[in-house]
Design a protein around this motif. Structure first.
Motif, mmCIF file in Angstrom:
data_model
loop_
_atom_site.group_PDB
_atom_site.id
_atom_site.type_symbol
_atom_site.label_atom_id
_atom_site.label_comp_id
_atom_site.label_asym_id
_atom_site.label_seq_id
_atom_site.Cartn_x
_atom_site.Cartn_y
_atom_site.Cartn_z
ATOM 1 N N LYS A 196 0.842 -1.189 0.000
ATOM 2 C CA LYS A 196 0.000 0.000 0.000
ATOM 3 C C LYS A 196 0.877 1.239 0.000
ATOM 4 N N ASN A 240 -4.299 6.567 -3.105
ATOM 5 C CA ASN A 240 -3.488 5.420 -2.686
ATOM 6 C C ASN A 240 -3.616 4.280 -3.673
ATOM 7 N N ILE A 247 -3.372 -0.025 -3.466
ATOM 8 C CA ILE A 247 -3.246 -1.242 -2.655
ATOM 9 C C ILE A 247 -3.237 -2.420 -3.608
#
Length: 571
Positions: free
Chosen positions: A69, A86, A88
């Motif tokens: 992440k 972000n 992930i």
């Protein structure tokens, strides 16, 4: 020694368990996996690069993968930067060790980015004609998206993907140069399914909203289903000319104010052609003004001054299988006088089927040629069932007017494109006119000829018009397109003015091309004085008229310049 080794092993196991626990729940931050992630992304597409800060590593014991992440990364595509919240990803340890594609799952949350940049990403994976069109049509706007992708062992995205997001302040410029502005909506994309929610937009100054629009990929085409709502809209003349594709001078409508709730569905093929269109609308017509000086309604509605306003009409509209059905119920206003109308229109193959029920309770009604008048505030009902054929005229299947004990009935009245009569099958009326005379008469068509029969009729208006006209067939030409028929008469009592009448009026009239060629009428007055009228056209086209009335007064008194010749006969 054994104890020490046992303790050491035990501590190592504890440390390993603690490390696994820590990696599973807290993870660690590092930059050592940055190059690895970049290389895996390049395997997806060599046109994409990625900027990374620290990467947080979490261990997934269930599927023996490592979750990576990173916050605030950026995608670089063709020198354009996509800002992300972000990334992930689930990284398969086994696949990596076997030098296979290691990314199994990828979740991306973006910051606010330009839609055009996101379209560039989509075209990397699917550069279809549809994506090319979208790229050309979308001019600006921002997008925030959450993307969940799954990959197979070859690095291809599987069908189990999901994309959610929000579009704000987008603008489209269509190929006809019209624009759709202020587009805002939430979206969800799955395999073969596109869902738009809470949509708002503005088209030609009108605001629309939608709760839900679904788009399904059916391989050969797309199925689009949804709804849209227009809040109260006030269409002025300049907007009407845009929607109706006419200049302001051509429009008979002036101001339209309405709101609507609509459900729709249609299919779009690969060439963007619309198929199987269906629209179901509920429209609240608050106001519509129709203006026309050419509509000669004032002949029958004396208050008509060239304008009709429709007010508070509830309209149900259904378009399906190339057929449009409109049901409308509400009020109409002529010179501040309010009445009601119930209307149904069916449009198919450019033909209009019309059924209307018009309450003329407050408006006066006048029919001069029958000397009929309905006063204000007296209930009456006009029922019309008609078919309007493109460039072929009008078929009025039924026209029924009822007022108290009065009735007028037309059946199969056929009009040409100039609204002149071609023919009709029957006409019946039963009423008391302004001369206080009861009229009860029937006109029936047999093949191309007509018969007029009945117990009583006031013919004073017709006689007055014939005496004023320079040419007797002028009035026929105004009414009929091309009258080629004979008319036989058998009327028991025919009034020629308020007081005088003829008994047993019999005879025949022959018309050719709207021209009265021959006429022969025979009757007698109440005192058995004779009445005869003949007209014959000779071979030279000259018309020879013979008139005899044993009672001169009712005819002579119509000429004010004649005095003292009212007694005796007229020959």
């Amino acid at each position: 020694m054994i104890k020490k080794i046992t303790k050491l092993i035990l501590w190592l196991i504890i440390l390993l368990i603690f490390g696994i626990f820590y990696l599973s729940y807290f993870g660690i931050k590092t930059t050592k996996f940055n190059e690895l992630i970049k290389s895996e992304v390049l395997k997806v597409s060599n046109k994409i690069n990625i900027e990374l800060d620290e990467v947080k590593i979490l261990l997934n014991l269930k599927d023996y993968t490592i979750s990576l992440k990173t916050k605030n990364p950026n995608l670089i595509i063709k020198n354009k930067k996509i800002e992300l919240e972000n990334i992930i990803t689930n990284f398969s340890i086994g696949s990596f060790l076997n030098k296979e594609f290691a990314i199994k799952k990828l979740s991306v949350s973006t910051k606010k980015n330009k839609i055009s940049d996101m379209i560039n990403i989509a075209r990397i994976y699917q550069n279809s004609p549809q994506m090319f069109v979208i790229d050309k049509v979308v001019k600006n706007g921002d997008i925030i998206a959450n993307i969940d992708l799954n990959f197979n062992e070859n690095g291809k995205i599987t069908k189990e993907y999901k994309i959610k997001g929000t579009v704000r302040n987008a603008n489209l410029r269509l190929f006809n140069k019209q624009e759709i502005n202020e587009i805002n909506f939430d979206f969800e994309i799955k395999d073969k399914l596109y869902l738009l929610k809470k949509t708002k937009l503005k088209y030609e100054k009108i605001k629309f909203s939608s709760k839900s629009i679904n788009i399904k990929n059916l391989k050969k085409n797309y199925l689009v289903e949804g709804d849209f709502i227009s809040e109260e809209v006030n269409l002025k003349n300049e907007l009407l000319s845009i929607y109706l594709k006419k200049t302001i001078d051509e429009l008979n409508f002036r101001d339209i104010r309405f709101s609507s709730t609509n459900n729709f569905s249609f299919k779009v093929n690969k060439k963007f052609k619309l198929l199987n269109k269906k629209i179901n609308s509920k429209i609240k017509l608050i106001k519509l003004v129709y203006k026309s000086k050419n509509l000669e309604l004032n002949k029958y509605l004396p208050k008509y001054n060239g304008s009709i306003e429709f007010s508070n009409n509830n309209i149900d509209l259904l378009f399906e299988n190339k057929k449009l059905t409109i049901n409308s119920k509400g009020k109409f206003i002529i010179d501040e006088t309010i009445d009601e109308i119930d209307l149904k229109i069916v449009l198919k193959n450019e033909d209009y089927n019309i059924k209307s029920l018009i309450k003329l309770n407050n408006n006066p009604v006048v029919v001069d040629f029958l000397r009929y008048k309905k006063n204000e505030n007296k209930n009456s009902l006009l029922n019309i069932e008609a078919l309007i054929k493109k460039n072929k005229g009008v078929i009025i299947k039924n026209l029924i007017f009822n007022e108290s004990d009065s009735k007028l009935l037309f059946k199969n009245l056929i009009l040409d494109h100039n609204f002149k009569i071609n023919y009709f099958n029957s006409l019946e009326f039963d009423f008391i006119n302004t001369n206080k005379i009861k009229n009860k008469i029937s006109i029936q068509r047999n093949n191309k000829n007509y018969s007029i029969t009945g117990p009583i009729f006031d013919g004073s208006f017709i006689i007055d018009e014939m005496l004023k006209s320079k040419k007797n067939d002028d009035n026929i030409s105004k009414i009929f397109a091309n009258f080629n028929s004979s008319i036989t008469l058998d009327i028991k009592k025919t009034y020629i003015d308020k007081d005088s009448f003829l008994n047993n009026l019999n005879g025949k009239l022959i018309f050719i091309n709207n021209d009265l060629k021959n006429l022969n009428l025979i009757s007698n007055f109440s005192d058995n004085e004779k009445f005869n009228l003949t007209m014959k056209t000779n071979d030279s086209g000259e018309k020879v008229t013979t008139f005899f009335s044993g009672y001169a007064k009712p005819f002579v008194k119509k000429y004010k310049f004649i005095k003292g010749f009212e007694e005796g006969s007229l020959d």
